[in-house]
Design an enzyme around this catalytic site. Structure first.
Site, PDB file in Angstrom:
ATOM      1  N   TYR A 158       0.563  -0.824  -0.068  1.00 46.46           N
ATOM      2  CA  TYR A 158       0.074  -0.038   0.068  1.00 46.46           C
ATOM      3  C   TYR A 158       1.107   1.309   0.051  1.00 46.46           C
ATOM      4  O   TYR A 158       1.578   0.984   0.634  1.00 46.46           O
ATOM      5  CB  TYR A 158      -1.068  -0.038   1.534  1.00 46.46           C
ATOM      6  CG  TYR A 158      -2.021   1.482   1.116  1.00 46.46           C
ATOM      7  CD1 TYR A 158      -2.824   1.164   0.369  1.00 46.46           C
ATOM      8  CD2 TYR A 158      -1.791   1.982   1.733  1.00 46.46           C
ATOM      9  CE1 TYR A 158      -3.561   2.400   0.155  1.00 46.46           C
ATOM     10  CE2 TYR A 158      -3.241   3.221   2.100  1.00 46.46           C
ATOM     11  CZ  TYR A 158      -3.379   3.274   1.245  1.00 46.46           C
ATOM     12  OH  TYR A 158      -4.684   4.287   0.956  1.00 46.46           O
ATOM     13  N   ASP A 257       9.028   3.960   0.998  1.00 43.06           N
ATOM     14  CA  ASP A 257       8.040   3.782   1.200  1.00 43.06           C
ATOM     15  C   ASP A 257       7.765   4.034   3.002  1.00 43.06           C
ATOM     16  O   ASP A 257       7.932   2.906   3.245  1.00 43.06           O
ATOM     17  CB  ASP A 257       6.990   3.621   0.595  1.00 43.06           C
ATOM     18  CG  ASP A 257       4.952   4.457   1.174  1.00 43.06           C
ATOM     19  OD1 ASP A 257       5.389   5.500   1.857  1.00 43.06           O
ATOM     20  OD2 ASP A 257       4.267   4.148   0.585  1.00 43.06           O
ATOM     21  N   LYS A 284       2.204  11.258   8.079  1.00 42.20           N
ATOM     22  CA  LYS A 284       2.151  10.396   9.042  1.00 42.20           C
ATOM     23  C   LYS A 284       2.982  11.452  10.179  1.00 42.20           C
ATOM     24  O   LYS A 284       2.658  12.658  10.723  1.00 42.20           O
ATOM     25  CB  LYS A 284       2.751   9.330   9.670  1.00 42.20           C
ATOM     26  CG  LYS A 284       1.647   8.479   8.012  1.00 42.20           C
ATOM     27  CD  LYS A 284       0.576   7.288   8.745  1.00 42.20           C
ATOM     28  CE  LYS A 284       0.294   6.448   7.977  1.00 42.20           C
ATOM     29  NZ  LYS A 284      -1.154   6.407   7.731  1.00 42.20           N
TER      30      LYS A 284
HETATM   31  C1  LIG Z   1       3.122   3.087   3.661  1.00 49.98           C
HETATM   32  C2  LIG Z   1       2.132   4.301   3.358  1.00 49.98           C
HETATM   33  N1  LIG Z   1       2.211   4.914   1.771  1.00 49.98           N
HETATM   34  C3  LIG Z   1       1.619   6.191   1.926  1.00 49.98           C
HETATM   35  C4  LIG Z   1      -0.135   6.375   2.337  1.00 49.98           C
HETATM   36  C5  LIG Z   1      -0.206   6.763   2.678  1.00 49.98           C
HETATM   37  O1  LIG Z   1      -0.875   8.656   2.803  1.00 49.98           O
HETATM   38  P1  LIG Z   1      -2.063   9.676   3.713  1.00 49.98           P
HETATM   39  O2  LIG Z   1      -3.067   8.699   3.933  1.00 49.98           O
HETATM   40  O3  LIG Z   1      -1.164  10.266   4.129  1.00 49.98           O
HETATM   41  O4  LIG Z   1      -2.773  10.018   1.718  1.00 49.98           O
HETATM   42  C6  LIG Z   1      -0.172   5.425   3.677  1.00 49.98           C
HETATM   43  C7  LIG Z   1      -1.408   5.693   4.659  1.00 49.98           C
HETATM   44  O5  LIG Z   1      -1.252   4.859   5.399  1.00 49.98           O
HETATM   45  C8  LIG Z   1       1.385   4.719   4.232  1.00 49.98           C
HETATM   46  O6  LIG Z   1       0.758   3.417   5.360  1.00 49.98           O
END
Ligand SMILES: Cc1ncc(COP(=O)(O)O)c(C=O)c1O
Length: 459
Positions: A158, A257, A284
């Site tokens: 994700y 990521d 975050k």
């Molecule tokens: C690994 C990862 N990348 C990207 C995102 C996307 O972040 P946002 O919810 O702030 O758009 C998340 C959100 O949980 C995530 O866990």
């Protein structure tokens, strides 16, 4: 067994409904104006989501006055819990000065410095408003730098919710040599599949096969240094090191990521593993509880964002709220006190919880385990080895109902976890709150034990 399941379910749900009548009322009203009564999938659950009135430190209070220990932390965001005095002071001061002034502010530089000084891969950083935007821009940066369109993503990884990465969020359930690419759902154009290659998390062969097959076409490989949303599965150091080597061998970029995992080390998980990507996506915790994202990387890549409208080698990056003052001051106040000692403390709490959950499963003679790293913990109703998203899904599929009831019963007992069964610790949390959580997890598992279905090969 079915009658027993029904009785347990009825009992848990009716106690939940009884103690959260105001949430039920708010939800009924919300459905008149918001499809599904909500704007965020992750906070919705049946019979109705909880409506929280306020938070303080590690605690949350719903509108019925029930108190919870908060193990969600807005999905791993609130590393200092709710209303941290330093963050609140910084934000309150800024509120009087203006929320967003359409001009750069020294707080943006300060947050940039805090990130660049601690994140090994960051020579320079730019800010966005979400983690989704962060991965979007990390991929855009890689595409611009390499002049290629394709990228390699993990099956079951994700990386946010923009079209390009909404592919195989649920892993391929018939795994073969290479994962079969599939868009995540309606509204995402099939054309995104033209630019994607997929490999299995933790598996070098499928990654190399794709890099070989698409040699010269792949702009970057994007992966989390811990598979977060699908199981909190920690890879081996060798896997990440080899992925670094493979990306060099096939002349492509590596994007980590670290939207979720940055909190796990002072310099993110990349520092812990000693593997430095070319670009890192952030989010975050760096926004101190405000909407945020960021992408950071090597000087030569990030230099492209020094925009010059007549320079075709530069990239235009805009956003009405990018680097807004509220987020920047909250982020600065947060990261300043999220030092090595704080990282060690929150990771220590998470380790205690993970070990405690493992011991609880053993003491109840149940097959289960807790995965994750440091301050992030995920519960599983199987003790099969979990190496990738497919393993995670195979563990959870026979226990979808158990997972729901586990979540609801913990809420009944004042423990606020994510509905997918993860726990995040924070700096205001205490060891005794971890003990309380473990007691409630134990009693909840005792209730659910007769309902658990172990996946094939786990009996
Ligand atoms: C690994 C990862 N990348 C990207 C995102 C996307 O972040 P946002 O919810 O702030 O758009 C998340 C959100 O949980 C995530 O866990």
């Amino acid at each position: 067994m079915a009658a027993n399941t029904d009785n347990v379910k009825k009992d848990i749900e009716s106690r939940y409904i009884e103690r959260t009548s105001k949430s039920q009322k708010y939800y009924t009203e919300a459905r008149k104006y918001l499809p599904g009564g909500e704007t965020r999938e992750s906070t919705f659950f049946k019979p109705h989501p909880l409506y929280m009135e306020r938070g303080k430190g590690s605690k949350l209070y719903d509108y019925d006055g029930n108190e919870y220990i908060d193990f969600v932390g807005n999905y791993t965001t609130l590393i200092h819990g709710h209303c941290d005095p330093d963050v609140t002071r910084a934000v309150a001061t800024q509120l009087e000065l203006g929320t967003v002034l359409a001009a750069p502010d020294p707080s943006q530089t300060e947050l940039g410095k805090l990130i660049v000084d601690r994140l090994p891969s960051a020579d320079l950083v730019r800010f966005t408003n979400s983690g989704t935007e962060a991965t979007h821009w990390a991929i855009r940066a890689a595409r611009a730098f390499t002049k290629r369109d394709m990228f390699l993503k993990m099956d079951g990884g994700y990386n946010g919710s923009h079209d390009a990465v909404e592919i195989n969020i649920i892993p391929d359930l018939n795994p073969q040599e290479l994962p079969e690419p599939k868009i995540a759902g309606l509204g995402i154009p099939q054309s995104v599949l033209n630019d994607i290659a997929l490999s299995y998390y933790g598996d070098l062969d499928s990654a190399e096969a794709q890099l070989k097959k698409h040699r010269g076409k792949i702009a970057a490989v994007i992966l989390e240094p811990m598979l977060g949303s699908l199981g909190m599965i920690i890879p081996t150091k060798e896997y990440l090191q080899e992925m670094r080597e493979l990306t060099k061998k096939y002349d492509t970029l590596l994007i980590f990521d670290e939207v979720m995992t940055f909190r796990l080390g002072a310099g993110g998980l990349q520092e812990h593993f000693g593997v430095t990507p070319d670009i890192t996506a952030l989010g975050k915790v760096i926004g101190g509880g405000f909407p945020v994202g960021g992408f950071a990387g090597r000087q030569d890549i990030m230099d492209m964002f020094e925009y010059d409208p007549v320079d075709p080698e530069s990239v235009n990056h805009s956003g009405t709220f990018n680097g807004n003052n509220m987020t920047m001051v909250a982020g600065v106040a947060t990261l300043k006190k999220f030092d090595k000692k704080a990282v060690k403390y929150t990771n220590g709490l998470g380790n205690k919880l993970r070990v405690g959950i493992d011991e609880t499963f053993k003491s109840l003679r149940m097959k289960g385990q807790a995965t994750g790293f440091g301050s992030l913990v995920q519960i599983h109703f199987t003790d099969n080895e979990l190496k990738n998203a497919y393993d995670y899904v195979m563990g959870i599929l026979p226990n979808m109902e158990v997972q729901k009831l586990f979540h609801l019963e913990l809420l009944n007992r004042g423990i606020f976890t994510a509905k997918r069964g993860f726990f995040a610790t924070c700096t205001p949390m205490t060891e005794s709150e971890i003990d309380t959580c473990l007691e409630e997890v134990k009693e909840t598992l005792e209730v659910l034990k007769p309902l658990v279905n172990y996946p094939e090969g786990n009996r």
